[in-house]
Design an enzyme around this catalytic site. Structure first.
Site, PDB file in Angstrom:
ATOM      1  N   TYR A   1       0.830  -1.217   0.000  1.00 18.54           N
ATOM      2  CA  TYR A   1       0.000   0.000   0.000  1.00 18.54           C
ATOM      3  C   TYR A   1       0.868   1.272   0.000  1.00 18.54           C
ATOM      4  O   TYR A   1       0.765   2.105  -0.902  1.00 18.54           O
ATOM      5  CB  TYR A   1      -0.925  -0.054   1.229  1.00 18.54           C
TER       6      TYR A   1
ATOM      7  N   ASN B   1       1.692  -9.915   0.796  1.00 26.33           N
ATOM      8  CA  ASN B   1       0.493  -9.096   1.023  1.00 26.33           C
ATOM      9  C   ASN B   1       0.280  -8.123  -0.142  1.00 26.33           C
ATOM     10  O   ASN B   1      -0.123  -6.983   0.064  1.00 26.33           O
ATOM     11  CB  ASN B   1       0.625  -8.329   2.345  1.00 26.33           C
TER      12      ASN B   1
ATOM     13  N   SER C   1       6.573   3.088  13.184  1.00 24.37           N
ATOM     14  CA  SER C   1       5.163   3.356  13.460  1.00 24.37           C
ATOM     15  C   SER C   1       5.021   4.124  14.766  1.00 24.37           C
ATOM     16  O   SER C   1       5.794   3.908  15.716  1.00 24.37           O
ATOM     17  CB  SER C   1       4.426   2.016  13.574  1.00 24.37           C
TER      18      SER C   1
ATOM     19  N   TYR D   1       3.952  -6.352  17.511  1.00 26.04           N
ATOM     20  CA  TYR D   1       4.257  -5.577  16.303  1.00 26.04           C
ATOM     21  C   TYR D   1       5.086  -4.334  16.657  1.00 26.04           C
ATOM     22  O   TYR D   1       6.137  -4.069  16.062  1.00 26.04           O
ATOM     23  CB  TYR D   1       2.946  -5.179  15.611  1.00 26.04           C
TER      24      TYR D   1
ATOM     25  N   LYS E   1       9.081  -3.210  15.693  1.00 25.61           N
ATOM     26  CA  LYS E   1       9.465  -1.945  15.047  1.00 25.61           C
ATOM     27  C   LYS E   1      10.518  -1.229  15.895  1.00 25.61           C
ATOM     28  O   LYS E   1      11.491  -0.675  15.369  1.00 25.61           O
ATOM     29  CB  LYS E   1       8.240  -1.053  14.842  1.00 25.61           C
TER      30      LYS E   1
ATOM     31  N   ASN F   1      -1.488   7.386  11.069  1.00 24.84           N
ATOM     32  CA  ASN F   1      -2.477   6.472  10.444  1.00 24.84           C
ATOM     33  C   ASN F   1      -2.632   6.764   8.952  1.00 24.84           C
ATOM     34  O   ASN F   1      -3.415   7.654   8.584  1.00 24.84           O
ATOM     35  CB  ASN F   1      -3.823   6.603  11.160  1.00 24.84           C
TER      36      ASN F   1
ATOM     37  N   ASN G   1      -8.205  -2.118   9.814  1.00 22.47           N
ATOM     38  CA  ASN G   1      -8.139  -0.672   9.996  1.00 22.47           C
ATOM     39  C   ASN G   1      -9.468  -0.008   9.671  1.00 22.47           C
ATOM     40  O   ASN G   1     -10.279  -0.523   8.900  1.00 22.47           O
ATOM     41  CB  ASN G   1      -7.034  -0.068   9.117  1.00 22.47           C
TER      42      ASN G   1
ATOM     43  N   ILE H   1     -17.990   0.237  15.849  1.00 24.02           N
ATOM     44  CA  ILE H   1     -17.160   1.236  16.536  1.00 24.02           C
ATOM     45  C   ILE H   1     -16.665   0.597  17.825  1.00 24.02           C
ATOM     46  O   ILE H   1     -17.459   0.170  18.668  1.00 24.02           O
ATOM     47  CB  ILE H   1     -17.960   2.519  16.842  1.00 24.02           C
TER      48      ILE H   1
HETATM   49  P1  NAD Z   1       1.658  -3.729   3.015  1.00 25.40           P
HETATM   50  O1  NAD Z   1       1.423  -5.050   3.632  1.00 25.40           O
HETATM   51  O2  NAD Z   1       0.660  -3.213   2.038  1.00 25.40           O
HETATM   52  O3  NAD Z   1       3.096  -3.685   2.330  1.00 25.40           O
HETATM   53  C1  NAD Z   1       4.176  -4.463   2.780  1.00 25.40           C
HETATM   54  C2  NAD Z   1       4.787  -5.130   1.566  1.00 25.40           C
HETATM   55  O4  NAD Z   1       5.884  -5.930   2.000  1.00 25.40           O
HETATM   56  C3  NAD Z   1       3.802  -6.059   0.849  1.00 25.40           C
HETATM   57  O5  NAD Z   1       3.849  -5.785  -0.535  1.00 25.40           O
HETATM   58  C4  NAD Z   1       4.324  -7.459   1.167  1.00 25.40           C
HETATM   59  O6  NAD Z   1       4.047  -8.361   0.131  1.00 25.40           O
HETATM   60  C5  NAD Z   1       5.798  -7.191   1.346  1.00 25.40           C
HETATM   61  N1  NAD Z   1       6.489  -8.150   2.220  1.00 25.40           N
HETATM   62  C6  NAD Z   1       6.069  -8.646   3.408  1.00 25.40           C
HETATM   63  N2  NAD Z   1       6.985  -9.499   3.908  1.00 25.40           N
HETATM   64  C7  NAD Z   1       8.014  -9.515   3.024  1.00 25.40           C
HETATM   65  C8  NAD Z   1       9.251 -10.202   2.973  1.00 25.40           C
HETATM   66  N3  NAD Z   1       9.624 -11.039   3.963  1.00 25.40           N
HETATM   67  N4  NAD Z   1      10.066 -10.007   1.926  1.00 25.40           N
HETATM   68  C9  NAD Z   1       9.692  -9.162   0.912  1.00 25.40           C
HETATM   69  N5  NAD Z   1       8.530  -8.506   0.893  1.00 25.40           N
HETATM   70  C10 NAD Z   1       7.699  -8.667   1.942  1.00 25.40           C
HETATM   71  O7  NAD Z   1       1.852  -2.679   4.213  1.00 25.40           O
HETATM   72  P2  NAD Z   1       1.922  -1.101   4.173  1.00 25.40           P
HETATM   73  O8  NAD Z   1       0.701  -0.571   4.824  1.00 25.40           O
HETATM   74  O9  NAD Z   1       2.302  -0.631   2.825  1.00 25.40           O
HETATM   75  O10 NAD Z   1       3.121  -0.878   5.193  1.00 25.40           O
HETATM   76  C11 NAD Z   1       4.462  -0.751   4.770  1.00 25.40           C
HETATM   77  C12 NAD Z   1       5.355  -0.632   5.981  1.00 25.40           C
HETATM   78  O11 NAD Z   1       4.910   0.462   6.793  1.00 25.40           O
HETATM   79  C13 NAD Z   1       5.337  -1.878   6.884  1.00 25.40           C
HETATM   80  O12 NAD Z   1       6.644  -2.090   7.373  1.00 25.40           O
HETATM   81  C14 NAD Z   1       4.416  -1.462   8.018  1.00 25.40           C
HETATM   82  O13 NAD Z   1       4.714  -2.132   9.214  1.00 25.40           O
HETATM   83  C15 NAD Z   1       4.701   0.026   8.125  1.00 25.40           C
HETATM   84  N6  NAD Z   1       3.582   0.788   8.706  1.00 25.40           N
HETATM   85  C16 NAD Z   1       2.330   0.696   8.143  1.00 25.40           C
HETATM   86  C17 NAD Z   1       1.275   1.395   8.716  1.00 25.40           C
HETATM   87  C18 NAD Z   1      -0.122   1.286   8.155  1.00 25.40           C
HETATM   88  O14 NAD Z   1      -1.081   1.619   8.860  1.00 25.40           O
HETATM   89  N7  NAD Z   1      -0.313   0.861   6.907  1.00 25.40           N
HETATM   90  C19 NAD Z   1       1.502   2.202   9.843  1.00 25.40           C
HETATM   91  C20 NAD Z   1       2.785   2.284  10.371  1.00 25.40           C
HETATM   92  C21 NAD Z   1       3.825   1.578   9.790  1.00 25.40           C
HETATM   93  N1  UDP Z   2     -11.791   1.336  14.779  1.00 27.28           N
HETATM   94  C1  UDP Z   2     -13.144   1.030  14.933  1.00 27.28           C
HETATM   95  N2  UDP Z   2     -13.672   0.021  14.170  1.00 27.28           N
HETATM   96  C2  UDP Z   2     -12.929  -0.695  13.273  1.00 27.28           C
HETATM   97  C3  UDP Z   2     -11.556  -0.370  13.130  1.00 27.28           C
HETATM   98  C4  UDP Z   2     -11.016   0.651  13.903  1.00 27.28           C
HETATM   99  O1  UDP Z   2     -13.853   1.648  15.730  1.00 27.28           O
HETATM  100  O2  UDP Z   2     -13.463  -1.612  12.617  1.00 27.28           O
HETATM  101  C5  UDP Z   2     -11.222   2.445  15.573  1.00 27.28           C
HETATM  102  C6  UDP Z   2     -10.100   2.024  16.502  1.00 27.28           C
HETATM  103  O3  UDP Z   2     -10.627   1.622  17.745  1.00 27.28           O
HETATM  104  C7  UDP Z   2      -9.269   3.313  16.585  1.00 27.28           C
HETATM  105  C8  UDP Z   2      -9.440   3.943  15.199  1.00 27.28           C
HETATM  106  O4  UDP Z   2     -10.627   3.354  14.662  1.00 27.28           O
HETATM  107  O5  UDP Z   2      -9.826   4.219  17.530  1.00 27.28           O
HETATM  108  C9  UDP Z   2      -8.273   3.663  14.252  1.00 27.28           C
HETATM  109  O6  UDP Z   2      -8.032   2.254  14.228  1.00 27.28           O
HETATM  110  P1  UDP Z   2      -7.070   1.586  13.146  1.00 27.28           P
HETATM  111  O7  UDP Z   2      -7.100   0.107  13.391  1.00 27.28           O
HETATM  112  O8  UDP Z   2      -7.414   2.071  11.785  1.00 27.28           O
HETATM  113  O9  UDP Z   2      -5.643   2.185  13.498  1.00 27.28           O
HETATM  114  P2  UDP Z   2      -4.741   2.070  14.825  1.00 27.28           P
HETATM  115  O10 UDP Z   2      -4.580   3.478  15.301  1.00 27.28           O
HETATM  116  O11 UDP Z   2      -5.437   1.212  15.813  1.00 27.28           O
HETATM  117  O12 UDP Z   2      -3.474   1.490  14.322  1.00 27.28           O
END
Ligand code: NAD
Ligand code: UDP
Length: 346
Positions: free
Chosen positions: A11, A35, A124, A148, A152, A178, A198, A216
């Site tokens: 993503y 993923n 994160s 998780y 990190k 987020n 999410n 919620i």
């Molecule tokens: P995502 O799952 O969409 O992307 C992660 C990508 O990594 C995927 O394409 C998956 O196929 C690939 N991947 C997973 N394991 C792998 C491996 N062992 N080798 C090679 N590729 C691998 O997630 P995202 O939302 O794009 O998140 C990207 C990064 O940002 C992650 O490290 C995640 O922990 C971090 N992050 C995401 C969020 C969020 O809310 N989306 C928030 C904070 C941090």
């Molecule tokens: N949340 C919710 N219903 C859902 C998913 C999330 O009410 O199905 C709420 C969750 O409790 C938080 C906010 O939405 O207050 C954001 O949650 P999310 O999982 O997107 O991100 P987080 O901050 O937990 O990583």
């Protein structure tokens, strides 16, 4: 720069590829498609005029990393690849340590072998844990409450240690708040494989009729409307933070930690109302008890990123909801039925 992007088909990675290429960087993706789907990269190519190569492989595979390093010769790595589900991390802690910590170690070891000295890392805001004060700044104590978050934080420590041992190295650690929203083309966006964990993708699936109602998780928090407050950031702003981080890493050494958020927070009910305005439909909700491990409110102090990297978020809440709806309604099944590889006008 030549930039290796691990997890680039995901993503955040896919949106970042577009922003990197728009700024003239050559990119190479390494993704094991755990993923994601290769169709994502077809769409990214159709949206960009830049140079992109890609490899299917795992970041824990040192031989694969060596092959990519010697062939592509990156100046820097943007390391997204990882596992990200908080709930799942409690059930599969070893997998999370293996991929998130072991994967980061393997990437750094391969960088050492190749003499690559710049890395941007996806961390994160969850590393902070229960707020001692808000908004969180980067000096806030780090006490993650999930496996998780612990993985990190462990990876952050490894990166910091690596820069201390290598004075010519730079690691930029971005603590995302987020991420929500989608590219304005509606061709790439968030495509959860199972039931979304999410909030935003769940609301989008209610709006499109895939799910009956949003649950919620608690409306008895000490917040203005009782529901949880979060600092939502548009994924394109987040992608651009990586471009800024690469520029910063090119001119600095050592480890830098930056919050990547807007500095504003919205409640769950705010998000439902905003999404309803964007899609012109009512979003059914039901209230349940709090989700284990959730905290009431999170908000970034993102001033360090503004001062040091010149980065700031520009997209509004309306941009976040409208782009999510445009993506969801144009791709009700995400990337699942991808056949179209035609060139799209960016
Ligand atoms: P995502 O799952 O969409 O992307 C992660 C990508 O990594 C995927 O394409 C998956 O196929 C690939 N991947 C997973 N394991 C792998 C491996 N062992 N080798 C090679 N590729 C691998 O997630 P995202 O939302 O794009 O998140 C990207 C990064 O940002 C992650 O490290 C995640 O922990 C971090 N992050 C995401 C969020 C969020 O809310 N989306 C928030 C904070 C941090
Ligand atoms: N949340 C919710 N219903 C859902 C998913 C999330 O009410 O199905 C709420 C969750 O409790 C938080 C906010 O939405 O207050 C954001 O949650 P999310 O999982 O997107 O991100 P987080 O901050 O937990 O990583």
């Amino acid at each position: 720069m030549r930039v290796l992007v691990t997890g680039g088909a995901g993503y955040i990675g896919s949106h970042t590829l577009i922003e990197l290429m728009a700024q003239g960087h050559a990119v190479c993706v390494l993704d094991n498609y755990k993923n994601a789907t290769p169709a994502v990269l077809q769409r990214v190519r159709a949206l960009s005029n830049g140079t992109m190569t890609d490899y299917a492989g795992d970041v824990r595979d040192g031989a694969m990393l060596d092959k990519v390093m010697t062939t592509f010769k990156p100046d820097a790595v943007v390391h997204f690849a990882g596992l990200k589900a908080v709930g799942e991390s409690a059930e599969k802690p070893l997998d999370y340590y293996d991929v998130n910590v072991g994967g980061t170690l393997a990437v750094l070891q391969a960088m050492d072998r190749a003499g690559c000295r710049r890395i941007i890392f996806s961390s994160s805001a969850t590393v902070y844990g229960e707020p001692v004060y808000l908004p969180y700044d980067e000096d806030h104590p780090t006490r993650p409450t999930s496996v998780y978050g612990q993985t990190k934080l462990a990876a952050e420590h490894i990166l910091t240690g690596w820069t201390k041992a290598n004075p010519d190295a730079a690691a930029v650690i971005l603590r995302y708040f987020n991420p929500v929203g989608a590219h304005h083309s509606a061709r790439i966006g968030e495509d959860p494989r199972d039931t979304p964990n999410n909030l935003m993708p769940f609301i989008a699936q209610v709006a499109i009729g895939k799910r009956d109602a949003l649950t919620i998780f608690g409306d008895d928090y000490d917040t203005p409307d009782g529901t949880g407050l979060r600092d939502y950031i548009h994924v394109v702003d987040l992608a651009r933070a990586h471009v800024a981080a690469l520029d910063y890493a090119a001119r600095t050494n050592g480890a830098g930690i930056f919050n990547i958020g807007t500095g504003q927070s919205y409640s769950v009910r705010d998000m439902v109302s905003a999404f309803s305005r964007a899609c012109g439909r009512d979003i059914a909700v039901k209230v349940a008890s709090r989700r284990a491990g959730d905290i009431a409110a999170m908000q970034a102090d993102a001033s360090r990123a503004r001062h040091a990297m010149g980065w700031t978020a520009t997209h509004t809440l309306e941009d976040m909801t409208a782009s999510t709806w445009a993506w969801q309604s144009a791709n009700p099944n995400g990337y699942q039925t991808e056949t179209d590889t035609s060139k799209i006008t960016p």
